[in-house]
Write an enzyme that holds these catalytic residues in place. Structure first.
Site, PDB file in Angstrom:
ATOM      1  N   HIS A 117      -7.374   9.654  -2.066  1.00 47.15           N
ATOM      2  CA  HIS A 117      -6.858   9.544  -0.694  1.00 47.15           C
ATOM      3  C   HIS A 117      -7.836  10.129   0.333  1.00 47.15           C
ATOM      4  O   HIS A 117      -8.104   9.515   1.365  1.00 47.15           O
ATOM      5  CB  HIS A 117      -5.496  10.238  -0.613  1.00 47.15           C
ATOM      6  CG  HIS A 117      -4.605   9.709   0.456  1.00 47.15           C
ATOM      7  ND1 HIS A 117      -3.251   9.586   0.317  1.00 47.15           N
ATOM      8  CD2 HIS A 117      -4.879   9.264   1.706  1.00 47.15           C
ATOM      9  CE1 HIS A 117      -2.733   9.083   1.426  1.00 47.15           C
ATOM     10  NE2 HIS A 117      -3.700   8.882   2.281  1.00 47.15           N
TER      11      HIS A 117
ATOM     12  N   ASP B 237       0.853  -1.198   0.000  1.00 45.44           N
ATOM     13  CA  ASP B 237       0.000   0.000   0.000  1.00 45.44           C
ATOM     14  C   ASP B 237       0.884   1.241   0.000  1.00 45.44           C
ATOM     15  O   ASP B 237       1.674   1.453   0.910  1.00 45.44           O
ATOM     16  CB  ASP B 237      -0.894   0.015   1.243  1.00 45.44           C
ATOM     17  CG  ASP B 237      -1.838   1.205   1.213  1.00 45.44           C
ATOM     18  OD1 ASP B 237      -2.804   1.145   0.421  1.00 45.44           O
ATOM     19  OD2 ASP B 237      -1.595   2.195   1.932  1.00 45.44           O
TER      20      ASP B 237
ATOM     21  N   LYS C  28      -2.322   6.238  -4.261  1.00 46.71           N
ATOM     22  CA  LYS C  28      -3.449   7.146  -4.006  1.00 46.71           C
ATOM     23  C   LYS C  28      -3.228   8.540  -4.585  1.00 46.71           C
ATOM     24  O   LYS C  28      -2.107   9.080  -4.520  1.00 46.71           O
ATOM     25  CB  LYS C  28      -3.682   7.269  -2.490  1.00 46.71           C
ATOM     26  CG  LYS C  28      -3.719   5.928  -1.773  1.00 46.71           C
ATOM     27  CD  LYS C  28      -4.049   6.043  -0.304  1.00 46.71           C
ATOM     28  CE  LYS C  28      -3.799   4.722   0.417  1.00 46.71           C
ATOM     29  NZ  LYS C  28      -2.429   4.583   0.943  1.00 46.71           N
TER      30      LYS C  28
ATOM     31  N   TYR D 297       3.056  10.091   0.709  1.00 38.56           N
ATOM     32  CA  TYR D 297       4.006   9.519   1.667  1.00 38.56           C
ATOM     33  C   TYR D 297       5.453   9.917   1.324  1.00 38.56           C
ATOM     34  O   TYR D 297       6.344   9.779   2.161  1.00 38.56           O
ATOM     35  CB  TYR D 297       3.885   7.989   1.759  1.00 38.56           C
ATOM     36  CG  TYR D 297       2.520   7.481   2.194  1.00 38.56           C
ATOM     37  CD1 TYR D 297       1.612   8.329   2.822  1.00 38.56           C
ATOM     38  CD2 TYR D 297       2.130   6.169   1.989  1.00 38.56           C
ATOM     39  CE1 TYR D 297       0.354   7.883   3.213  1.00 38.56           C
ATOM     40  CE2 TYR D 297       0.873   5.711   2.383  1.00 38.56           C
ATOM     41  CZ  TYR D 297      -0.008   6.577   2.987  1.00 38.56           C
ATOM     42  OH  TYR D 297      -1.250   6.124   3.369  1.00 38.56           O
TER      43      TYR D 297
HETATM   44  P1  NDP Z   1      -0.341   0.589  11.871  1.00 35.40           P
HETATM   45  O1  NDP Z   1      -1.578   0.375  12.655  1.00 35.40           O
HETATM   46  O2  NDP Z   1      -0.009  -0.329  10.777  1.00 35.40           O
HETATM   47  O3  NDP Z   1       0.866   0.665  12.918  1.00 35.40           O
HETATM   48  C1  NDP Z   1       2.171   0.949  12.525  1.00 35.40           C
HETATM   49  C2  NDP Z   1       3.005   1.072  13.788  1.00 35.40           C
HETATM   50  O4  NDP Z   1       3.004  -0.166  14.502  1.00 35.40           O
HETATM   51  C3  NDP Z   1       4.456   1.379  13.481  1.00 35.40           C
HETATM   52  O5  NDP Z   1       4.927   2.214  14.514  1.00 35.40           O
HETATM   53  C4  NDP Z   1       5.141   0.008  13.555  1.00 35.40           C
HETATM   54  O6  NDP Z   1       6.488   0.150  13.958  1.00 35.40           O
HETATM   55  C5  NDP Z   1       4.321  -0.662  14.636  1.00 35.40           C
HETATM   56  N1  NDP Z   1       4.222  -2.132  14.478  1.00 35.40           N
HETATM   57  C6  NDP Z   1       4.048  -2.831  13.330  1.00 35.40           C
HETATM   58  N2  NDP Z   1       3.949  -4.147  13.581  1.00 35.40           N
HETATM   59  C7  NDP Z   1       4.068  -4.293  14.922  1.00 35.40           C
HETATM   60  C8  NDP Z   1       4.054  -5.409  15.777  1.00 35.40           C
HETATM   61  N3  NDP Z   1       3.913  -6.646  15.296  1.00 35.40           N
HETATM   62  N4  NDP Z   1       4.226  -5.207  17.128  1.00 35.40           N
HETATM   63  C9  NDP Z   1       4.355  -3.952  17.605  1.00 35.40           C
HETATM   64  N5  NDP Z   1       4.375  -2.848  16.840  1.00 35.40           N
HETATM   65  C10 NDP Z   1       4.222  -3.013  15.505  1.00 35.40           C
HETATM   66  O7  NDP Z   1      -0.402   2.107  11.389  1.00 35.40           O
HETATM   67  P2  NDP Z   1      -0.413   2.950  10.070  1.00 35.40           P
HETATM   68  O8  NDP Z   1      -1.083   4.227  10.452  1.00 35.40           O
HETATM   69  O9  NDP Z   1       0.912   3.020   9.460  1.00 35.40           O
HETATM   70  O10 NDP Z   1      -1.402   2.184   9.077  1.00 35.40           O
HETATM   71  C11 NDP Z   1      -0.982   1.153   8.203  1.00 35.40           C
HETATM   72  C12 NDP Z   1      -0.968   1.615   6.755  1.00 35.40           C
HETATM   73  O11 NDP Z   1      -2.257   2.043   6.348  1.00 35.40           O
HETATM   74  C13 NDP Z   1      -0.101   2.856   6.486  1.00 35.40           C
HETATM   75  O12 NDP Z   1       1.269   2.577   6.532  1.00 35.40           O
HETATM   76  C14 NDP Z   1      -0.628   3.281   5.137  1.00 35.40           C
HETATM   77  O13 NDP Z   1      -0.106   2.454   4.114  1.00 35.40           O
HETATM   78  C15 NDP Z   1      -2.124   3.068   5.340  1.00 35.40           C
HETATM   79  N6  NDP Z   1      -2.805   4.284   5.816  1.00 35.40           N
HETATM   80  C16 NDP Z   1      -3.710   4.901   4.977  1.00 35.40           C
HETATM   81  C17 NDP Z   1      -4.351   6.058   5.343  1.00 35.40           C
HETATM   82  C18 NDP Z   1      -5.330   6.693   4.415  1.00 35.40           C
HETATM   83  O14 NDP Z   1      -5.697   7.870   4.636  1.00 35.40           O
HETATM   84  N7  NDP Z   1      -5.786   5.999   3.392  1.00 35.40           N
HETATM   85  C19 NDP Z   1      -4.112   6.708   6.651  1.00 35.40           C
HETATM   86  C20 NDP Z   1      -3.207   5.952   7.505  1.00 35.40           C
HETATM   87  C21 NDP Z   1      -2.597   4.795   7.082  1.00 35.40           C
HETATM   88  P3  NDP Z   1       7.781  -0.195  13.042  1.00 35.40           P
HETATM   89  O15 NDP Z   1       7.515   0.235  11.647  1.00 35.40           O
HETATM   90  O16 NDP Z   1       8.844   0.606  13.718  1.00 35.40           O
HETATM   91  O17 NDP Z   1       8.002  -1.677  13.169  1.00 35.40           O
END
Ligand code: NDP
Length: 305
Positions: free
Chosen positions: A110, A45, A79, A50
């Site tokens: 988006h 995604d 997006k 980004y």
């Molecule tokens: P997530 O809910 O996926 O959480 C990401 C966070 O969790 C990061 O800090 C990551 O740390 C941590 N993490 C990941 N896996 C684990 C695990 N197994 N245990 C503990 N911590 C973990 O958040 P996002 O907001 O990034 O959402 C996911 C994706 O959705 C985005 O990256 C994007 O692609 C999409 N998105 C779309 C939006 C929209 O408007 N359409 C808005 C927001 C997100 P680390 O990377 O350091 O491991």
């Protein structure tokens, strides 16, 4: 379990689990994407806003080579950003160029709000008072109609929306020819959005859950209901959170740049109706929306009006 798939209303298959890339820093996202593909992810995604699509593209290339698979084996989403609502094809071409791809499998609007297509390419143009510089007379419906034309170019296989409430979907659907293939929304046990999930299902739109772990600094990992289920099933709390959308027929796109977490996040377990009922308890005293950028627009979310 990276081999679970759902079906889009176009007939195409979409892997139920994908890798998110928002806030995945330059210098780390290439390796994260490559690692994900190497260990079995087939869905990435992305988004123009980004600012890391160049590196994501490098990671895709590296991952394809490492996994010995071809582009057609991947499902790539990107997006359209708000400052390009009147120039959708231009923004798509920018993403394709950065990603090093000829097409994306899914192109999403988006946010259903246009911002000033300013000459200096600010992604978040602001007015002197600090508020976002919106183009209020540009309807999201017209933007979607422009996106419909992109399907004919072959540069996008399917189109959809993101951050659409039921209210915005009801405004869009009667005016367009193509039912959105996907509505990508914030979704986790603190924000189930069951009304949107049900409405999308009825209309043939697949929901994708973003921020499924509650984004950064989430309390969901410590939630007693999540921990209890994780202990019962002998898995990590993260596995419960990522299995939750899939059990509801919702695609999930956790973000991580940490190789061990990218691998952990592939684990999905079956959740029963009772398990889902216990997770529904988490939001019984109110929901929490983590992502609500300050557009100054009422998006029709019941919890933020
Ligand atoms: P997530 O809910 O996926 O959480 C990401 C966070 O969790 C990061 O800090 C990551 O740390 C941590 N993490 C990941 N896996 C684990 C695990 N197994 N245990 C503990 N911590 C973990 O958040 P996002 O907001 O990034 O959402 C996911 C994706 O959705 C985005 O990256 C994007 O692609 C999409 N998105 C779309 C939006 C929209 O408007 N359409 C808005 C927001 C997100 P680390 O990377 O350091 O491991």
């Amino acid at each position: 379990m990276t081999d679970i798939h759902f079906k889009l209303n176009t007939g195409a298959k979409i892997p139920a689990l994908g890798l998110g890339t928002w806030q995945s820093p330059e210098g780390q996202v290439r390796a994260a994407v490559a690692h994900a593909i190497k260990v079995g992810y087939r869905h990435i995604d992305c988004a123009y806003v980004y600012g890391n699509e160049n590196e994501v593209g490098e990671g895709i290339k590296e991952g394809l080579a490492a996994a010995g698979i071809s582009r057609a084996d991947l499902f790539i989403t990107t997006k359209l950003w708000c400052t390009y609502h009147t120039r959708a094809e231009q923004n798509l071409d920018m993403s394709l160029k950065s990603l090093g791809l000829d097409y994306v499998d899914l192109y999403l609007m988006h946010w259903p709000v246009a911002m000033n297509p300013n000459g200096n390419h600010e992604k978040f143009p602001k007015l002197p008072d600090g508020s976002r510089d919106l183009v209020r007379d540009r309807s999201h419906v017209d933007t979607y109609k422009d996106m419909e034309k992109l399907v004919k170019t072959g540069k996008v296989k399917a189109i959809g929306v993101s951050n659409y409430s039921k209210k915005f979907l009801e405004e869009l659907l009667p005016k367009v020819d193509t039912v959105p293939a996907v509505n990508q929304i914030e979704n986790h046990p603190l924000l189930p959005q069951q009304d949107v999930v049900d409405f999308c299902k009825e209309k043939g739109t697949l929901v994708t859950a973003y921020s499924p772990l509650g984004s950064t600094g989430s309390p969901l990992f410590q939630d007693p209901h999540v921990i209890k289920l994780a202990e019962q099933k002998g898995v990590n709390p993260g596995t419960i959170l990522l299995s939750y959308p899939i059990a509801r027929g919702v695609v999930v796109i956790p973000k991580s740049v940490t190789p061990s977490r990218i691998e952990d996040n592939k684990k999905i377990v079956a959740l029963s109706e009772d398990d889902l009922a216990s997770l529904a308890e988490i939001s019984k005293d109110g929901v929490t929306r983590y992502i609500y950028p300050e557009f100054g627009v009422d998006f029709g979310f019941p919890d933020k009006s």
